[in-house]
Scaffold this motif. Structure first.
Motif, mmCIF file in Angstrom:
data_model
loop_
_atom_site.group_PDB
_atom_site.id
_atom_site.type_symbol
_atom_site.label_atom_id
_atom_site.label_comp_id
_atom_site.label_asym_id
_atom_site.label_seq_id
_atom_site.Cartn_x
_atom_site.Cartn_y
_atom_site.Cartn_z
ATOM 1 N N GLU A 88 0.794 -1.233 0.000
ATOM 2 C CA GLU A 88 0.000 0.000 0.000
ATOM 3 C C GLU A 88 0.823 1.279 0.000
ATOM 4 O O GLU A 88 0.414 2.278 -0.586
ATOM 5 N N ASN A 89 1.981 1.266 0.632
ATOM 6 C CA ASN A 89 2.701 2.516 0.867
ATOM 7 C C ASN A 89 4.134 2.477 0.353
ATOM 8 O O ASN A 89 4.752 1.415 0.283
ATOM 9 N N ILE A 90 4.639 3.662 0.025
ATOM 10 C CA ILE A 90 6.059 3.798 -0.291
ATOM 11 C C ILE A 90 6.822 3.842 1.021
ATOM 12 O O ILE A 90 6.586 4.711 1.867
ATOM 13 N N LEU A 91 7.724 2.906 1.200
ATOM 14 C CA LEU A 91 8.465 2.790 2.449
ATOM 15 C C LEU A 91 9.768 3.568 2.415
ATOM 16 O O LEU A 91 10.245 4.046 3.449
ATOM 17 N N LEU A 92 10.350 3.690 1.223
ATOM 18 C CA LEU A 92 11.651 4.352 1.105
ATOM 19 C C LEU A 92 11.842 4.832 -0.321
ATOM 20 O O LEU A 92 11.471 4.151 -1.276
ATOM 21 N N SER A 93 12.409 6.011 -0.473
ATOM 22 C CA SER A 93 12.771 6.553 -1.774
ATOM 23 C C SER A 93 14.125 7.226 -1.620
ATOM 24 O O SER A 93 14.237 8.256 -0.948
ATOM 25 N N GLN A 94 15.145 6.629 -2.227
ATOM 26 C CA GLN A 94 16.513 7.101 -2.041
ATOM 27 C C GLN A 94 17.272 7.074 -3.367
ATOM 28 O O GLN A 94 16.953 6.294 -4.271
ATOM 29 N N ALA A 95 18.290 7.915 -3.455
ATOM 30 C CA ALA A 95 19.151 7.921 -4.637
ATOM 31 C C ALA A 95 19.908 6.602 -4.743
ATOM 32 O O ALA A 95 20.299 6.012 -3.727
ATOM 33 N N SER A 96 20.128 6.127 -5.948
ATOM 34 C CA SER A 96 20.807 4.832 -6.176
ATOM 35 C C SER A 96 22.324 5.011 -6.155
ATOM 36 O O SER A 96 23.018 4.867 -7.173
ATOM 37 N N TYR A 97 22.832 5.326 -4.968
ATOM 38 C CA TYR A 97 24.271 5.539 -4.773
ATOM 39 C C TYR A 97 24.697 4.880 -3.467
ATOM 40 O O TYR A 97 23.905 4.745 -2.534
ATOM 41 N N ILE A 98 25.992 4.507 -3.418
ATOM 42 C CA ILE A 98 26.572 3.964 -2.194
ATOM 43 C C ILE A 98 28.025 4.417 -2.109
ATOM 44 O O ILE A 98 28.699 4.584 -3.135
ATOM 45 N N VAL A 99 28.487 4.663 -0.887
ATOM 46 C CA VAL A 99 29.861 5.133 -0.665
ATOM 47 C C VAL A 99 30.595 4.105 0.186
ATOM 48 O O VAL A 99 30.092 3.677 1.235
#
Length: 338
Positions: free
Chosen positions: A24-35
């Motif tokens: 039902e819900n968007i749980l997370l929206s993040q840029a597709s990057y990792i450091v």
């Protein structure tokens, strides 16, 4: 043991952004990057935090964008990025037990090897069932279209790494065309323009912001954005400089790329069976993906292609919403899950 696997999630692993949802819900929206830390390979930042470091870090930090042109280019980095993002949502106990169902979007143009890399990435979560869903189908569902009826619908998904143009009928893809001309190419063209015409070096992050703030595909548009001041470095003198740009300048920069997408749409229509072509003439073209946010796109396509154009109201979320719908009842959508 499967009785304890009650959690399910859907993932839209985008070229630039990754979204996780439940039914039902968007749980997370993040840029597709990792450091990563170069010394011990530990994760220092992920998602939006990693994006803020992009092009600003020192040698000891390595920023990675695991997806290139819409597919996994660095398996290890992609796997760890998704793991870190999932850990932000679900407790360690849930992750150890595993999940019931995981569904991920995937570009239709991917090879079996590329799909295998994505499946292997999802296997780390020990799900009872995992599926892939072609993103053009998910986008159509997310826009509220009925993909099951015998009625041709053309979807143009202008993403970050790839543009996919498909004709959908009876829950399947009848005609398909893909192009590498998409958001990343737009950014590179903006970057190249400032280098050649202004003698100014800008980063890809700045190019992305230019595209968002003043990006357009026509000079004459409704409610044009205010001109934008761009900061960068003078190529010859190496000192910081400012230059002003506006939507008209960016429309000229992007003209070649948009023309290429228009040609791909026409080629798709040319290969479309007559009955489906007739449906498209009645239904028009549905445009989604981040590229749909470029100002004036609807008017330009209607002028050049000659068909009514529908711009998705929430183009960054259409694929996510479509995948989430299938997660609510996977058995109902079994025919389109792979």
């Amino acid at each position: 043991m499967n009785l304890f696997k009650t959690k399910s999630f859907a993932i839209d692993l985008g070229n630039d952004n990754t979204l996780l949802t439940d039914k039902e819900n968007i749980l997370l929206s993040q840029a597709s990057y990792i450091v990563f830390d170069r010394e011990n390979n530990s994760v220092k930042a992920v998602g939006n935090d990693a994006y803020t470091i992009f092009e600003k870090s020192h040698y000891n930090l390595k920023t990675v964008k695991p997806l290139v042109r819409g597919v996994i280019a660095d398996y290890e980095s992609a796997s760890r990025m998704i793991r870190e993002m999932v850990s932000k949502i679900y407790a360690r106990s849930t992750r150890l037990r595993g999940f019931d169902t995981i569904i991920s979007g995937v570009p239709y143009s991917t090879t079996e090897v590329e799909r295998r890399a994505l499946r292997d990435t999802l296997d780390q979560f020990n799900a009872r069932k995992s599926f892939l869903l072609f993103e053009p189908l998910a986008a159509a569902m997310g826009m509220g279209l009925n993909i099951r009826e015998p009625d041709g619908k053309m979807i143009v998904d202008i993403g970050g790494g790839i543009t996919e143009i498909v004709v959908i009928s009876l829950s399947g893809i009848a005609v398909f065309q893909s192009s590498r001309v998409a958001g990343d190419i737009f950014n590179e063209e903006i970057q190249d323009f400032f280098r050649r015409h202004h003698g100014m070096s800008i980063g890809l992050r700045t190019a992305e912001q230019i595209k968002i703030q003043v990006g357009a595909v026509m000079n004459d548009i409704v409610n044009p954005p205010a001109p934008m001041m761009v900061r960068g470095k003078d190529i010859l003198e190496g000192i910081p400089v400012n230059r002003q740009t506006d939507h008209k300048e960016i429309a000229e920069v992007l003209n070649k790329s948009i023309t290429s997408i228009e040609e791909s749409i026409v080629q798709t229509l040319e290969t479309c069976p007559p009955e489906l072509a007739g449906d498209i003439y009645s239904n028009g073209i549905y445009v989604t993906g981040g590229g749909a946010l470029l100002r004036g796109l609807k008017e330009r396509l209607e002028t050049t292609i000659g068909l009514k154009t529908h711009i998705d109201q929430h183009p960054l979320l259409s694929v996510t919403k479509g995948i989430s719908k299938t997660l609510s009842d996977p058995s109902k959508f079994k025919s389109i899950l792979v």
